[in-house]
Design a protein around this motif. Structure first.
Motif, PDB file in Angstrom:
ATOM      1  N   THR A  28      40.678  35.571 -33.064  1.00  0.00           N
ATOM      2  CA  THR A  28      39.394  36.282 -33.405  1.00  0.00           C
ATOM      3  C   THR A  28      39.419  37.769 -32.743  1.00  0.00           C
ATOM      4  OG1 THR A  28      38.383  35.804 -31.400  1.00  0.00           O
ATOM      5  CG2 THR A  28      37.525  34.703 -32.885  1.00  0.00           C
ATOM      6  N   LYS A  30      38.904  40.615 -31.606  1.00  0.00           N
ATOM      7  CA  LYS A  30      37.157  40.603 -30.627  1.00  0.00           C
ATOM      8  C   LYS A  30      37.467  41.861 -30.162  1.00  0.00           C
ATOM      9  CE  LYS A  30      35.893  37.832 -28.198  1.00  0.00           C
ATOM     10  NZ  LYS A  30      35.497  36.187 -27.108  1.00  0.00           N
ATOM     11  N   GLN A  32      40.665  43.613 -27.029  1.00  0.00           N
ATOM     12  CA  GLN A  32      41.049  43.278 -25.621  1.00  0.00           C
ATOM     13  C   GLN A  32      40.298  42.677 -24.660  1.00  0.00           C
ATOM     14  OE1 GLN A  32      44.470  43.865 -25.115  1.00  0.00           O
ATOM     15  NE2 GLN A  32      44.896  44.198 -27.136  1.00  0.00           N
ATOM     16  N   ASP A  34      37.741  40.979 -23.829  1.00  0.00           N
ATOM     17  CA  ASP A  34      36.681  39.337 -23.490  1.00  0.00           C
ATOM     18  C   ASP A  34      34.786  39.372 -23.380  1.00  0.00           C
ATOM     19  OD1 ASP A  34      38.713  38.076 -25.163  1.00  0.00           O
ATOM     20  OD2 ASP A  34      39.705  36.849 -23.172  1.00  0.00           O
ATOM     21  N   HIS A  35      34.757  40.275 -21.847  1.00  0.00           N
ATOM     22  CA  HIS A  35      33.710  40.414 -21.566  1.00  0.00           C
ATOM     23  C   HIS A  35      33.373  41.561 -21.571  1.00  0.00           C
ATOM     24  CE1 HIS A  35      31.016  39.387 -18.034  1.00  0.00           C
ATOM     25  NE2 HIS A  35      31.076  38.195 -18.608  1.00  0.00           N
ATOM     26  N   LYS A  39      35.144  45.893 -20.153  1.00  0.00           N
ATOM     27  CA  LYS A  39      35.207  46.977 -20.325  1.00  0.00           C
ATOM     28  C   LYS A  39      34.787  48.096 -19.910  1.00  0.00           C
ATOM     29  CE  LYS A  39      32.796  46.380 -25.265  1.00  0.00           C
ATOM     30  NZ  LYS A  39      32.861  46.982 -26.207  1.00  0.00           N
TER      31      LYS A  39
END
Length: 62
Positions: A28, A30, A32, A34-35, A39
């Motif tokens: 997918t 999205k 680098q 995942d949460h 970020k």
């Protein structure tokens, strides 16, 4: 003596089917992270590094 696979784990056939479905779907896009918290921590650290280097350079050449 062979060990029996616990009944609460999926069978090897189910795991293989899941892996094949995932490989067909692809990744997918999205980015680098995942949460969202990861970020925010990354960008906060980046800002601290840039500000710290700018302050260090300012006091070095003062």
């Amino acid at each position: 003596m062979a060990f029996k696979r616990p009944s609460f784990l999926p069978s090897l056939d189910e795991l293989e089917d899941q892996a094949q479905r995932r490989s067909v779907e692809g990744a997918t896009p999205k980015g680098q992270f995942d949460h969202p918290t990861a970020k925010y921590i990354f960008f906060a650290g980046l800002v601290l590094v840039v500000v710290g280097h700018a302050a260090g350079a300012f006091f070095l050449f003062l």
